[in-house]
Design an enzyme around this catalytic site. Structure first.
Site, PDB file in Angstrom:
ATOM      1  N   THR A 161       0.493  -1.140   0.084  1.00 19.45           N
ATOM      2  CA  THR A 161      -0.272  -0.190   0.165  1.00 19.45           C
ATOM      3  C   THR A 161       0.794   0.777  -0.303  1.00 19.45           C
ATOM      4  O   THR A 161       0.478   1.991  -0.324  1.00 19.45           O
ATOM      5  CB  THR A 161      -0.929  -0.003   0.605  1.00 19.45           C
ATOM      6  OG1 THR A 161      -1.507  -1.203   1.245  1.00 19.45           O
ATOM      7  CG2 THR A 161      -1.470   1.097   1.150  1.00 19.45           C
ATOM      8  N   ASP A 162       1.809   1.566   0.748  1.00 19.61           N
ATOM      9  CA  ASP A 162       2.652   2.059   0.617  1.00 19.61           C
ATOM     10  C   ASP A 162       3.935   2.175  -0.367  1.00 19.61           C
ATOM     11  O   ASP A 162       3.502   3.649  -0.663  1.00 19.61           O
ATOM     12  CB  ASP A 162       4.374   2.198   2.519  1.00 19.61           C
ATOM     13  CG  ASP A 162       3.340   2.476   3.348  1.00 19.61           C
ATOM     14  OD1 ASP A 162       2.602   3.298   2.807  1.00 19.61           O
ATOM     15  OD2 ASP A 162       4.611   2.376   3.994  1.00 19.61           O
ATOM     16  N   VAL A 163       4.043   1.352  -1.333  1.00 21.38           N
ATOM     17  CA  VAL A 163       4.505   1.717  -3.019  1.00 21.38           C
ATOM     18  C   VAL A 163       3.642   2.435  -3.583  1.00 21.38           C
ATOM     19  O   VAL A 163       3.749   2.985  -4.771  1.00 21.38           O
ATOM     20  CB  VAL A 163       4.503   0.074  -2.617  1.00 21.38           C
ATOM     21  CG1 VAL A 163       5.449   0.134  -4.922  1.00 21.38           C
ATOM     22  CG2 VAL A 163       6.433   0.216  -2.149  1.00 21.38           C
TER      23      VAL A 163
END
Length: 406
Positions: free
Chosen positions: A180-182
């Site tokens: 999700t961060d990526v």
């Protein structure tokens, strides 16, 4: 010098950990001058997220964890304490020179420093200001902190990831990287480039409000579509696909093989290779819709067949018939793969302490303005004096704590 797509673009990066730095690394790879602002003495949180640690030329551990090196190349590090009036003034001056400001503080967290989007965008109308938070600038959850693992759960990803409820080891499972961060970092880079295009046409900057939860829900893709159209809540299916059969892993004589059969012609060719041509004409299996309906019958038959050959034998035989398949590689096997090597996905960058640092190449291949790997992720505060001279044409201001590089 090799031309770059974003040559001349100045990015003041106030973000840390992964989502924001992933976005700014993408911009840096494309040629932007990204100035990474870090806390004196400690720097980005991920510098301490070890082991493993980067080792210097003599084989001794440095103060920087391997995690930091996945997302901070091609940047310049300045160590400035924004908690001091002098640091705030210095950062405000740097923001005045920037095209883009990127931050991932809690909503309202930068207002006390005069570095919030309302203050800076009012002073500098051409500024593109990107805020990354867990839940966005609005809504009942806006004040909350957001972390990738938390968002994978709240955003539905873990509800469709992991073994099915009837299987041994069933239960929700997060993805093996902070996906999700990526994804949020990539969306941030896209939003920034769109805002810059708008600014070039109109002269007007804007504020970009990007939330991890929004990105995760948007990235549910076909699973969200399946639910919204059918009203049926999807569950965990392990490595199986809700809409395509066979599209999962199968046991072999010495390991596993992935079959990714996306149409009926591919299935018919698989049946020929497997010596089970009758399956291709069986009304239960002849079409994908039929295979989905009769998944419980077909999958055990396939498993009984795939165990008769090794993974290498299946891959060789199926590739010769253009049937999509492949092994499940460990990371050492990934980087030893001839295709990965041919594409140059491992890069080596010079580093002042370690000599060189390995990393993973940017996957964007531009024919006219390719990615240029200028520098490894920086040592904390390595470029403070250099950036002040470049951006402000000034030396270190009186009263501001100076942190030597390294």
């Amino acid at each position: 010098m090799t031309p770059t797509a974003l040559n001349g673009l100045k990015v003041l990066d106030l973000s840390r950990v992964l989502a924001g730095p992933w976005a700014s690394q993408m911009l840096a790879d494309l040629g932007a001058d990204v100035v990474k602002v870090e806390r004196p003495g400690s720097g980005d949180d991920t510098r301490s997220w070890g082991p493993p640690w980067l080792q210097d030329a003599e084989g001794r551990d440095t103060a920087d964890a391997a995690y930091f090196f996945c997302t901070n190349r091609n940047k310049r590090s300045v160590a400035i304490d924004m908690a001091t009036p002098e640091g705030q003034h210095l950062l405000q001056r740097l923001a005045a020179e920037a095209d883009v400001v990127l931050e991932n503080f809690k909503v309202g967290g930068l207002k006390q420093y005069g570095l919030d989007h309302e203050t800076l965008c009012a002073r500098h109308p051409r500024l593109v200001y990107c805020s990354i938070t867990g839940f966005g600038q609005t809504g009942p959850y806006a004040p909350r902190a957001g972390y990738d693992f938390l968002i994978q759960g709240m955003g539905g990803l873990m509800s469709v990831t992991g073994r099915g409820d009837a299987e041994e080891g069933a239960g929700p499972q997060k993805v093996g990287v902070a996906l999700t961060d990526v994804m949020t970092g990539l969306h941030a880079a896209i939003g920034i480039l769109a805002a810059l295009q708008h600014r070039d046409r109109t002269g007007q900057g804007q504020h970009i409000d990007l939330a991890l939860l929004d990105v995760q829900v948007a990235a549910l893709a076909n699973q969200a579509g399946n639910y919204l159209i059918s009203g049926k809540v999807p569950g965990r299916m392990g490595n199986a696909h809700p809409n395509i059969v066979p599209y999962q892993d199968f046991p072999t004589a010495d390991g596993d093989v992935i079959l990714a059969i996306g149409n009926d012609g591919q299935f018919a060719r698989f049946c020929e290779v497997a010596g089970r041509t009758e399956w291709a004409s069986d009304p239960r299996f002849a079409t994908n819709a039929a295979r989905v309906a009769h998944r419980a019958t077909l999958i055990p038959l396939l498993r009984q067949t795939t165990v008769l050959r090794t993974t290498r034998e299946w891959v060789a035989a199926l590739e010769s018939r253009a049937v999509p398949c492949g092994p499940i590689n460990r990371l050492d096997e990934v980087f030893a793969d001839p295709q990965v090597a041919a594409r140059g996905l491992r890069v080596e960058l010079p580093h002042p302490l370690a000599g060189t640092v390995p990393g993973v190449a940017n996957p964007v291949r531009l024919s006219a303005t390719p990615v240029v790997y200028r520098a490894a992720p920086p040592v904390l505060g390595q470029h403070t004096d250099e950036v002040l001279a470049d951006w402000l044409r000034a030396g270190w201001p009186p009263g501001c704590e100076r942190v030597p590089a390294g």
